[in-house]
Design an enzyme around this catalytic site. Structure first.
Site, mmCIF file in Angstrom:
data_model
loop_
_atom_site.group_PDB
_atom_site.id
_atom_site.type_symbol
_atom_site.label_atom_id
_atom_site.label_comp_id
_atom_site.label_asym_id
_atom_site.label_seq_id
_atom_site.Cartn_x
_atom_site.Cartn_y
_atom_site.Cartn_z
ATOM 1 N N ASP A 15 34.434 44.605 39.439
ATOM 2 C CA ASP A 15 34.936 43.342 39.996
ATOM 3 C C ASP A 15 36.413 43.262 39.627
ATOM 4 O OD1 ASP A 15 34.852 40.644 41.081
ATOM 5 O OD2 ASP A 15 34.957 39.926 39.030
ATOM 6 N N SER A 16 37.087 42.255 40.142
ATOM 7 C CA SER A 16 38.504 42.079 39.788
ATOM 8 C C SER A 16 38.665 41.537 38.361
ATOM 9 C CB SER A 16 39.158 41.117 40.774
ATOM 10 O OG SER A 16 38.563 39.843 40.634
ATOM 11 N N TYR A 47 41.878 39.283 43.455
ATOM 12 C CA TYR A 47 41.953 40.090 44.675
ATOM 13 C C TYR A 47 42.018 39.186 45.915
ATOM 14 C CZ TYR A 47 40.458 44.530 42.401
ATOM 15 O OH TYR A 47 40.359 45.666 41.647
ATOM 16 N N GLY A 48 41.374 38.019 45.782
ATOM 17 C CA GLY A 48 41.121 37.182 46.958
ATOM 18 C C GLY A 48 42.342 36.584 47.619
ATOM 19 N N CYS A 78 31.874 42.193 43.717
ATOM 20 C CA CYS A 78 33.005 41.354 44.129
ATOM 21 C C CYS A 78 32.843 41.097 45.617
ATOM 22 C CB CYS A 78 34.294 42.117 43.836
ATOM 23 S SG CYS A 78 35.767 41.326 44.475
ATOM 24 N N ASN A 79 32.779 39.840 46.001
ATOM 25 C CA ASN A 79 32.611 39.514 47.423
ATOM 26 C C ASN A 79 33.835 39.909 48.239
ATOM 27 O OD1 ASN A 79 30.087 37.544 47.999
ATOM 28 N ND2 ASN A 79 30.777 37.356 45.898
ATOM 29 N N THR A 80 35.020 39.723 47.646
ATOM 30 C CA THR A 80 36.257 40.033 48.364
ATOM 31 C C THR A 80 36.297 41.524 48.702
ATOM 32 O OG1 THR A 80 37.282 38.311 47.025
ATOM 33 C CG2 THR A 80 38.761 39.770 48.231
ATOM 34 N N GLU A 158 39.100 32.793 35.111
ATOM 35 C CA GLU A 158 39.631 33.896 34.284
ATOM 36 C C GLU A 158 40.291 33.350 33.016
ATOM 37 O OE1 GLU A 158 39.740 37.412 34.589
ATOM 38 O OE2 GLU A 158 38.304 37.256 36.229
ATOM 39 N N CYS A 190 31.503 34.238 45.851
ATOM 40 C CA CYS A 190 32.448 34.863 44.921
ATOM 41 C C CYS A 190 31.692 34.972 43.606
ATOM 42 C CB CYS A 190 33.691 33.997 44.751
ATOM 43 S SG CYS A 190 34.780 34.578 43.430
ATOM 44 N N THR A 191 31.745 36.148 42.990
ATOM 45 C CA THR A 191 30.920 36.350 41.795
ATOM 46 C C THR A 191 31.456 35.601 40.575
ATOM 47 O OG1 THR A 191 32.101 38.414 41.394
ATOM 48 C CG2 THR A 191 29.989 38.565 42.550
ATOM 49 N N HIS A 192 32.655 35.051 40.675
ATOM 50 C CA HIS A 192 33.143 34.198 39.577
ATOM 51 C C HIS A 192 32.463 32.823 39.589
ATOM 52 C CE1 HIS A 192 36.423 37.109 39.304
ATOM 53 N NE2 HIS A 192 36.936 36.462 38.274
HETATM 54 N N1 DGL Z 1 34.784 37.815 41.940
HETATM 55 C C1 DGL Z 1 35.410 38.262 43.134
HETATM 56 C C2 DGL Z 1 34.717 37.866 44.383
HETATM 57 O O1 DGL Z 1 33.496 37.833 44.340
HETATM 58 C C3 DGL Z 1 36.897 38.375 43.125
HETATM 59 C C4 DGL Z 1 37.692 37.174 43.090
HETATM 60 C C5 DGL Z 1 39.149 37.485 43.138
HETATM 61 O O2 DGL Z 1 39.586 38.407 42.451
HETATM 62 O O3 DGL Z 1 39.852 36.790 43.870
HETATM 63 O O4 DGL Z 1 35.301 37.610 45.402
#
Ligand code: DGL
Length: 271
Positions: A15-16, A47-48, A78-80, A158, A190-192
């Site tokens: 993931d990011s 990443y998003g 990571c969804n992105t 984060e 988003c996994t966060h």
């Molecule tokens: N946790 C990630 C996701 O599921 C990345 C979020 C990010 O880095 O913007 O999209």
């Protein structure tokens, strides 16, 4: 690489940043004897908010790192990266790579009524890619979909600003359109975001909130079982953590999120 002889190899997850830990937590529940190698690209999170080309390059570099560790399966937690970075991976990659979007669509289909109102929260890149919206339209053509990009949430998480009034205010602002429509299902795309699930549930008490980890864990177990790739060791699996930037914040969020794993110390690496 889907060969029985690889069953004792670890599973690579990336993931990011800390978001993929929510996926690890779900995987540990259903696959307690698997070893994992986790990569959080903390130097380049989020990443998003980046362009598609950059997300593709970062995703490829994350995958290359995990391939060098010799893993039997790579999970893009990571969804992105799943929405944008997994398109057009080089054909030479023979290790299976699983993203989080298809398993989520399958779980939504199992739980939703045919004309359900469905909310999707995600990063700007995930929402703009329309990956969820187009797959949902195919799976549930009569569903009403509300999508909301929430670019401020990943940096707050984060920073470990989880039970924090500023984060609550930001969340409330993002969720206002959904609070009015009270969706049947909310996809945490988003996994966060599962780190904020309690706060989200307070704002949407009647909504079924689905996260990537639970959806994905079921598909991973099925894939490993079908291909006789379940690790047969008797002791609990081990996890090695890697990050691309100073790991203090990562370690403290990881400890809160994975309280049963003692001594989490991520190793800093350069991709
Ligand atoms: N946790 C990630 C996701 O599921 C990345 C979020 C990010 O880095 O913007 O999209």
């Amino acid at each position: 690489m889907l060969s029985k002889s690889n069953s004792s190899l670890p599973i690579g997850v990336f993931d990011s940043g800390v978001g993929g830990l929510t996926v690890i937590k779900s995987l540990l529940k259903v696959l307690p004897h698997e070893d994992f190698i986790y990569l959080g690209d903390t130097a380049r999170t989020p990443y998003g908010s980046r362009s598609a080309e950059t997300i593709k390059r970062y995703t490829q570099e994350d995958i290359n790192f995990l391939l060098r560790q010799r893993v039997k399966l790579i999970i893009c937690a990571c969804n992105t990266a799943s929405a944008i970075g997994l398109n057009d991976l080089p054909k030479e990659i023979t290790t299976p790579v699983m993203g989080v979007i298809n398993p989520m669509i399958a779980i939504v289909k199992e739980n939703a009524t045919s004309n359900a109102t469905i909310g999707i929260l995600g990063t700007r890149a995930t929402i703009n890619s329309r990956a969820y919206q187009s797959k949902l339209k195919t799976a549930l053509p009569k569903a009403r979909i509300f999508d909301i990009a929430c670019p401020l949430l990943v940096p707050l998480i984060e920073e470990n600003w989880i039970a924090n009034s500023a984060t609550r205010d930001v969340l409330k602002t993002y969720l206002t359109p959904l609070i009015k429509s009270s969706p049947e299902i909310l996809i945490l795309g988003c996994t966060h975001y599962p780190l904020l699930k309690k706060e989200i549930a307070k704002l949407l008490p009647k909504t079924l909130i689905l996260d990537s980890g639970n959806a994905l864990a079921k598909s991973v177990k099925a894939l490993l079982t079908t291909n006789q790739l379940i690790n047969s060791q008797k002791q609990p699996g081990k996890i090695k953590f890697f990050v691309t930037d100073s790991s203090t914040q990562f370690n403290s969020v990881a400890k809160i999120f994975l309280p049963n794993i003692s001594n989490i110390k991520a190793k800093q690496i350069i991709l």
